[in-house]
Write a protein that holds these residues in place. Structure first.
Motif, PDB file in Angstrom:
ATOM      1  N   TRP A 113      -1.383   0.228   0.283  1.00 47.88           N
ATOM      2  CA  TRP A 113      -1.506   1.673   0.083  1.00 47.88           C
ATOM      3  C   TRP A 113      -0.132   2.235  -0.315  1.00 47.88           C
ATOM      4  CZ3 TRP A 113      -5.870   4.147  -0.460  1.00 47.88           C
ATOM      5  CH2 TRP A 113      -7.030   3.699   0.184  1.00 47.88           C
ATOM      6  N   HIS A 114      -0.107   2.974  -1.406  1.00 47.63           N
ATOM      7  CA  HIS A 114       1.160   3.515  -1.882  1.00 47.63           C
ATOM      8  C   HIS A 114       0.934   4.742  -2.742  1.00 47.63           C
ATOM      9  CE1 HIS A 114      -0.212   1.062  -5.264  1.00 47.63           C
ATOM     10  NE2 HIS A 114       0.626   1.730  -6.044  1.00 47.63           N
ATOM     11  N   THR A 115       2.013   5.447  -3.012  1.00 47.17           N
ATOM     12  CA  THR A 115       2.033   6.506  -4.007  1.00 47.17           C
ATOM     13  C   THR A 115       3.134   6.150  -4.997  1.00 47.17           C
ATOM     14  OG1 THR A 115       2.140   8.900  -4.363  1.00 47.17           O
ATOM     15  CG2 THR A 115       3.570   7.999  -2.671  1.00 47.17           C
ATOM     16  N   LEU A 212       3.240   9.628   2.220  1.00 46.09           N
ATOM     17  CA  LEU A 212       3.343   8.269   2.737  1.00 46.09           C
ATOM     18  C   LEU A 212       3.250   7.257   1.612  1.00 46.09           C
ATOM     19  CD1 LEU A 212       0.918   8.587   5.786  1.00 46.09           C
ATOM     20  CD2 LEU A 212       3.398   8.272   5.943  1.00 46.09           C
ATOM     21  N   ALA A 213       3.702   6.043   1.881  1.00 43.99           N
ATOM     22  CA  ALA A 213       3.592   4.947   0.915  1.00 43.99           C
ATOM     23  C   ALA A 213       4.079   3.667   1.577  1.00 43.99           C
ATOM     24  CB  ALA A 213       4.438   5.225  -0.335  1.00 43.99           C
ATOM     25  N   SER A 214       3.646   2.539   1.052  1.00 44.74           N
ATOM     26  CA  SER A 214       4.193   1.264   1.521  1.00 44.74           C
ATOM     27  C   SER A 214       5.677   1.148   1.194  1.00 44.74           C
ATOM     28  CB  SER A 214       3.425   0.093   0.894  1.00 44.74           C
ATOM     29  OG  SER A 214       3.481   0.152  -0.524  1.00 44.74           O
ATOM     30  N   HIS A 215       6.174   1.992   0.289  1.00 42.93           N
ATOM     31  CA  HIS A 215       7.598   2.017  -0.022  1.00 42.93           C
ATOM     32  C   HIS A 215       8.418   2.666   1.104  1.00 42.93           C
ATOM     33  CE1 HIS A 215       6.059   1.075  -3.953  1.00 42.93           C
ATOM     34  NE2 HIS A 215       5.598   2.288  -4.158  1.00 42.93           N
ATOM     35  N   ALA A 216       7.742   3.361   2.029  1.00 43.62           N
ATOM     36  CA  ALA A 216       8.440   4.067   3.100  1.00 43.62           C
ATOM     37  C   ALA A 216       8.986   3.057   4.099  1.00 43.62           C
ATOM     38  CB  ALA A 216       7.501   5.051   3.783  1.00 43.62           C
TER      39      ALA A 216
END
Length: 300
Positions: A113-115, A212-216
């Motif tokens: 899950w990401h943006t 939010l994002a998996s990059h967070a």
């Protein structure tokens, strides 16, 4: 001028748009309708849009400046150039990628899950993805989640807890989660970790939303483990089925989504047997999320 038809696809967000031809310049009144629907629904499906790359770029640019392509350390050559990102499972020669392709390993991160581009100082406003092939017989869809609705559903105590928090994002964090270690050593110079707000106001609807994002990676100023536990808790909450809409691709579908208030993920499929060819354009925001808050406060 015939009216466009906008049909909701989910109780909370996402809608289908018909009665429009994206191969031609969309008249201003019609574009205003599309933009208003985008602000409300955050994800729009335009079926039956047999567009070229140039036509996709032209429509995308109506929403803002396009992001240039970025190299993340992959040594694989790309099939595409300019502002078009190759979201396919093909190599530079148009053949199915090798099982050990760096591009394949890198793209595993898209199943999280990401943006898009939250790891850039100026993140992405929206992305537009165009299906250029028939879908695989099983899998290969894309899921989206509405972070505005997720924020609304949070308990008051959690809303108070996260208000004002800042989170550090980086491309290395999401790829670390899937075992990709070939990030270009120069990448941190071009795209160093950035700080973004955890809660922001979505300009299109005026609603508060999680970002939010998996990059967070972690919450700034918190112990690493505690911050990551909070982010994991919020990710789990925000991706409950009640907040999620899933799309099964059809040839010539074009889907656009608002990266400011949604997350998405690609669903797995047999990528070594079946082609899945999608071309993406990404529109940049005008400023970092913290800078946007500062400007809003100065103008208040």
């Amino acid at each position: 001028m015939p009216a466009i038809q906008i049909t909701p696809l989910h109780p909370l967000f996402a809608a289908e748009v018909r009665g429009i031809d994206l191969r031609e310049r969309v008249p201003e009144p019609v574009f205003d309708e599309v933009n208003a629907a985008f602000g409300r629904y955050a994800v729009l499906l335009f079926p039956g849009q047999d567009v070229t790359d140039e036509q996709q770029v032209a429509f995308s640019q109506r929403f803002g400046p396009l992001e240039p392509l970025e190299s993340y350390g992959r040594k694989d050559r790309s099939r595409l150039q300019g502002h078009i990102s190759d979201m396919s499972n093909l190599d530079a020669d148009g053949k199915l990628w090798d099982p050990n392709s760096l591009k394949r390993l890198f793209n595993l991160g898209n199943r999280l899950w990401h943006t898009d581009s939250s790891f850039k100082h100026v993140p992405a406003l929206c992305s537009l993805l165009s299906a250029r092939s028939d879908p695989p017989p099983e899998g290969g869809g894309t899921e989206f989640t509405d972070l505005r609705a997720a924020y609304d559903a949070l308990p008051p105590g959690m809303k108070a807890r996260i208000d004002g928090l800042v989170v550090e994002h980086s491309i290395a964090r999401s790829r670390e989660l899937v075992g990709y270690t070939e990030i270009d050593p120069e990448l941190n110079k071009r795209l160093p970790p950035v700080r973004q707000r955890l809660v922001r106001v979505h300009p299109g609807s005026g609603r508060k939303t999680l970002y939010l994002a998996s990059h967070a990676s972690h919450v700034v100023g918190w112990p690493l483990g505690e911050g990551r536990a909070l982010l994991a808790e919020l990710m789990e909450f925000a991706t409950q089925p009640r907040f999620v809409w899933g799309h099964s691709w059809t040839l010539h579908d074009l889907v656009m989504w608002d990266n400011r208030c949604t997350m998405h993920r690609a669903l797995p499929y047999d990528d070594l047997t079946y082609q899945r060819v999608l071309h993406r354009t990404t529109v940049s925001e005008h400023a970092n999320t913290l800078e946007q808050l500062e400007r809003a406060e100065e103008g208040a």
